[in-house]
Write an enzyme that holds these catalytic residues in place. Sequence first.
Site, PDB file in Angstrom:
ATOM      1  N   PHE A 202       0.820  -1.208   0.000  1.00  0.00           N
ATOM      2  CA  PHE A 202       0.000   0.000   0.000  1.00  0.00           C
ATOM      3  C   PHE A 202       0.859   1.265   0.000  1.00  0.00           C
ATOM      4  CE2 PHE A 202      -4.558  -1.053   0.710  1.00  0.00           C
ATOM      5  CZ  PHE A 202      -4.448  -2.436   0.641  1.00  0.00           C
TER       6      PHE A 202
ATOM      7  N   TYR B   6       0.216   8.331 -12.251  1.00  0.00           N
ATOM      8  CA  TYR B   6      -0.112   7.484 -11.113  1.00  0.00           C
ATOM      9  C   TYR B   6      -0.778   6.191 -11.597  1.00  0.00           C
ATOM     10  CZ  TYR B   6      -3.014   5.804  -7.268  1.00  0.00           C
ATOM     11  OH  TYR B   6      -3.645   5.017  -6.345  1.00  0.00           O
TER      12      TYR B   6
END
Lengths: 278, 278, 278, 278, 278, 278
Positions: free
Chosen positions: D79, D143
Amino acid sequence: MSTRADTVPQKPVLLTGASGALGRVLTRALGEQGWTLRLTDRVPFPDQLPEGARFQLADLEDGPAILRLAEGCGTILHFGGISVEHPFETVIGPNIRGLYHAYEAARREGARMVFASSNHAIGFHERTEVLDDDCALAPDGYYGLSKAYGEMMGGLYRHKHGVESVFLRIGSCFPEPTDARMLATWLSYGDMTRLVMRATLAPTLGPSGTAVIWGASKNSRMTWWRRDGRETIGWAPQDSADSYAAALEGKTSGNPVAERYQGGGFTALDYSRSEPPR
Amino acid sequence: MSTRADTVPQKPVLLTGASGALGRVLTRALGEQGWTLRLTDRVPFPDQLPEGARFQLADLEDGPAILRLAEGCGTILHFGGISVEHPFETVIGPNIRGLYHAYEAARREGARMVFASSNHAIGFHERTEVLDDDCALAPDGYYGLSKAYGEMMGGLYRHKHGVESVFLRIGSCFPEPTDARMLATWLSYGDMTRLVMRATLAPTLGPSGTAVIWGASKNSRMTWWRRDGRETIGWAPQDSADSYAAALEGKTSGNPVAERYQGGGFTALDYSRSEPPR
Amino acid sequence: MSTRADTVPQKPVLLTGASGALGRVLTRALGEQGWTLRLTDRVPFPDQLPEGARFQLADLEDGPAILRLAEGCGTILHFGGISVEHPFETVIGPNIRGLYHAYEAARREGARMVFASSNHAIGFHERTEVLDDDCALAPDGYYGLSKAYGEMMGGLYRHKHGVESVFLRIGSCFPEPTDARMLATWLSYGDMTRLVMRATLAPTLGPSGTAVIWGASKNSRMTWWRRDGRETIGWAPQDSADSYAAALEGKTSGNPVAERYQGGGFTALDYSRSEPPR
Amino acid sequence: MSTRADTVPQKPVLLTGASGALGRVLTRALGEQGWTLRLTDRVPFPDQLPEGARFQLADLEDGPAILRLAEGCGTILHFGGISVEHPFETVIGPNIRGLYHAYEAARREGARMVFASSNHAIGFHERTEVLDDDCALAPDGYYGLSKAYGEMMGGLYRHKHGVESVFLRIGSCFPEPTDARMLATWLSYGDMTRLVMRATLAPTLGPSGTAVIWGASKNSRMTWWRRDGRETIGWAPQDSADSYAAALEGKTSGNPVAERYQGGGFTALDYSRSEPPR
Amino acid sequence: MSTRADTVPQKPVLLTGASGALGRVLTRALGEQGWTLRLTDRVPFPDQLPEGARFQLADLEDGPAILRLAEGCGTILHFGGISVEHPFETVIGPNIRGLYHAYEAARREGARMVFASSNHAIGFHERTEVLDDDCALAPDGYYGLSKAYGEMMGGLYRHKHGVESVFLRIGSCFPEPTDARMLATWLSYGDMTRLVMRATLAPTLGPSGTAVIWGASKNSRMTWWRRDGRETIGWAPQDSADSYAAALEGKTSGNPVAERYQGGGFTALDYSRSEPPR
Amino acid sequence: MSTRADTVPQKPVLLTGASGALGRVLTRALGEQGWTLRLTDRVPFPDQLPEGARFQLADLEDGPAILRLAEGCGTILHFGGISVEHPFETVIGPNIRGLYHAYEAARREGARMVFASSNHAIGFHERTEVLDDDCALAPDGYYGLSKAYGEMMGGLYRHKHGVESVFLRIGSCFPEPTDARMLATWLSYGDMTRLVMRATLAPTLGPSGTAVIWGASKNSRMTWWRRDGRETIGWAPQDSADSYAAALEGKTSGNPVAERYQGGGFTALDYSRSEPPR
């Protein structure tokens, strides 16, 4: 600096860029004069080392290594770094950071800097202008900008730390001239060597502590450059490009930008200005 | 540039260093004027964004990001980078490489550069000298050197690519003056804002394509700076430090170097020259 | 793109990786066609430059330099970067960051990208599969991953910025085939050159704005690759590896992984999976 | 993987990005379940550590440190990294290089990767499309491109090294939905936590060894995402954004690009395509 | 380590610096013995690869690449990095960071490290001292410091992780001795090869888990080095420099520092101490 | 060094890490003694500067900046860098490269180095061992390794350049002891300050030119450390942890590794050795 001798400096001399073309010429010539030389470059020195010379591989971007090489030296001949036009990112490391390291070394040692500046630091003056040594800097590319930066850094180090500098605004230093512009800008290896010797040996640079020298031989076509510090250091060119005139005078670039400005072809690289200047 | 309007630029304006003190003042003031602003900084913008403003985090050392931010902009207000004296290695990234990115952006866009230069680009002139805008650059530290480098780069980009530049040699831009030197060098926020507006909106910078402006308010003690490009862009300062004189005129540094030179305290930082200058 | 001419592009063409094997082949061939070429590589160009070609040393990792080289170009032939499998850290700079710079340049110029992708972007499909141009990406190493990344970046730049891309999934481009696998995957220099020409000159890439081309010659053993964009750009291979079949068909790797997958030996490098796939 | 237990993994679990919003939610929830957690981030963990958890500062760009942290772990919950759109240069380090380090760690340990991918890996699909888990990747920015790269790297590591991966294409994971798009894309903290638990505990990912999961709660407005691997891992969302519908359904962006594509506002950032897509 | 065989290690052996002088000697010799070799260097391997050997380009500064190369290896022969005195900044990357990567690899694999240390790790002991293997480290330059650092890192990895190390304090390993000092310090290629073989094959290093070996041949003039771990690993030198004595014994450096200390010429490089030592 | 005065050093003293916990204690205490201090850190100094002190932001990795800060200093108190265990890559920059810069500065100035080493340089000695100052270095992590590296570099600079060093092997320097181990290792702020003063002011370090000091207060439970250089510099601790014994003696770590070795908890971090040591 009162202790500078007539022909051999009292302290060792650091030469950066020793493995380059001019570095090798200087190493040989100064070695023959009996100078104590500290040589450095980022590639090995390709020739036989003269007696009294030491060579150490080092990168100009490695500050402590450069500072260390300069210890005990009375003069730094800073000929290292990129020597032609290249993209900014290629120039900044060796020529901006590297220059800082060379000046820090000079400050630490109280050494005189003899800096291989370039006509490209003032290349955007037109050929019809006659320049004295206090003319405005007018770089003609990232390379020229790094040389102009160096001269300004020299001024800073003089004002703040008393470091002396001779700025050699070298024209075209090659074995012989190869085009029409060089009939004006050519600096013979012999004149260059003698210039470096005088820049090193001159007992004083006068009250300003800095001297600009136009680096061209005694060429009758060099009409753009006038007053400079040559009398202060006791140098005058002896060679001349004039004998090449017949062979080369038609050999111009054909580029109107290159022909207009003192910097020649460098000024025309990537030139993109549409309207006429001035 | 004939399309520059009277009060609002026709194209968006990029402001670097938007999150800094002057950047925030400009953002508020120009936003209130209805300008379309593109803001960037390496730290988040701390205030409410004015209408028509966009903020994007970016590092001045990230060239493609800066080039991209500038797309479509007609003016770049380059206020980003290190703004006081620091070691060379701290300055080179944001102020030398970052400046190159800003100028590349201006060239790509055909944009005008309004560059926050500094009195420290000429700080080693003495206070008794009266300077015009063509005076020699005389930086007083690594910070000042980066500003002088920027002005030279501006000259290069003008000569080679036609990029217009206004060099704001800002004196001391703070809410109010706080020492004796600032009685001369203070530039009020209002005068600074109006200066940036005029630098942006002026239809032309004249044939040279560059203008230097001495960035001080209408202070009667500012006797060192004279001719500059203010008429060309149509700016005159309105504020004055004079009302602070009684409170501050005795508040000098006590350092003879700092008091001698225009750059003030910056010239005295690390000053190590033993013999008297000149 | 409606202005693309039949045989010579109207705008200059930027070729990265010009000093590599395929770059040199392309430089010669396109130069002979009279194309205006801008060449770049991080090492000097080893051959005679064709008329109308300019070469500039630059590192693909230097974004502003790449953006500048592309100015005015209508097509970017992106053949630069690492061209075989290497550790991740060796690949990321030239192939990931470098690719980004190439695409930023294409976006800025509104140029078409002709990207030397590779069969290794889909190398983990089995040889028994028949692939169309919309098959899933299945890279077979860090190199292949960089090529798959490039194709996805091409999709992003198409969606967001309208940049056209031709993805050349090159099989094995060598002077001649040298093993059994190449009887299927070989792409002759002639076919490769014509492919690049058509990819550049095709007036349109259709509504999607991107085209994938399987880069193999007319080899009868190439049974894995089927539908692609060749009709859209007007290319068909003319050469064939078939005449090498007798000499090479027994020359297999002997490695079951390499023989199973389309990517051949690259799929077997560092292969460490124990259980049988699927 | 046959030894994965029902509620507590037999081996420690490495969680990168532990100090981020989702990382902190997971740390608390998994800690309460009695999981043995190894936590890392480049900034200190701001909360009380649960029993059985260890935290170590480390940069995702420091490969050996990440490899070392993963030793003995059976699952990596990746994460960490940049979690919103930023310039390419900001993303490449943590999200491309960092991802490689995470996958190298998984390979070394024979660990399963649970990768926080994103809807932005497929954001340029239109909202009228219905996507299964084998849809084409269509990233909507740097991203999203880093997330698509991660999924492809996961495929590579599966093919070559047998590493299992669960790709969580997270929609919008916040305490509660805050605009109309999130009525479709919202993933509640509870559903996210249960998803991560099932992705970790599922005894098998089936023959392909990878599973894509659409990360949205049981929102009736989520009509774009259909088939995925949720049955394989035994997860179904329990929460729903529906109760927020009345308050939020008018809260759209007003931007036609953002409203057209699944990626929402990210697709509109810097959008510069002029002609209509398709 | 109980499974180490008599002449061929049971597991592959990783050799760093394979393309260097000693690396090439070892590759040939160990290849002839039938060892399974993994070779790496940052420049290509210049010779024919022996059967059973694999070569992979990799930079010692690329941690994950080095860790990956070592997988499955039972021994790491760490001969890579800078092998003579250079500025600190040149040494730190390959020799400090690179060493860390090699040790991390050894730890991960439970492999034994055979580390090419150097007499320069103890070079500032005087030649009149007789040293055992527990003598204090006394490096004679940045190179020697990196070797001493390596030995200490070996101790750390032994204490904390159980990694075994053999530290080869190599004297002068060249085809033949070339000066008077080498009459003492010479290590023949044959003795070096046998030393590496024994260091690899020795079933145990005893309870300490580390062994220091003085790397000199059976030279009668080597009077400085005494006790070490050679019996533990079962090595004794067979060659001798003695037959070169007549030709070389007058060939001393003439430098009193170099002649005083065991490290020879390295101790005199940049020597600047004024007062007499001790 | 014959000119070192009784209570105030004749030359300025450079303190690195001035903004850290020990740096702030030293700044206050030495400032009160009237010392002329040059302070540096990479973050601003948080307290009021004492009279005679100057603070300059600088990064230990910026060599020329550190060299410049040290000019004219007679002593360098090197307290900067990482001060607890961290991954190798976090430690190498500030603690290895930074240390080199500090030593280069000491060499240039002929200054004495007072180096904040650590018990973690010898942490893998068992608590039952009694150590003198010539014991073997036995670092207990990357942090300890950087301290051991520093002591060896100090030896090198002494041998080669005559630089004096005092190595302070600090135990646990906090306002008060907080666990059982600190009943042995605690060094009070007062004893630490006096130690630094004596290390600076001692007229000589004896013929070896280096001194190791065990940095613990007069704690009766410190039974592991014996002979050192305290008499040479004229220091003896005055404070004691003994009064905390009742409160803390049961407060042990419960970790057998931590309790066995002198380095305490640091030795147990990531400890992975299976078999019993020795």
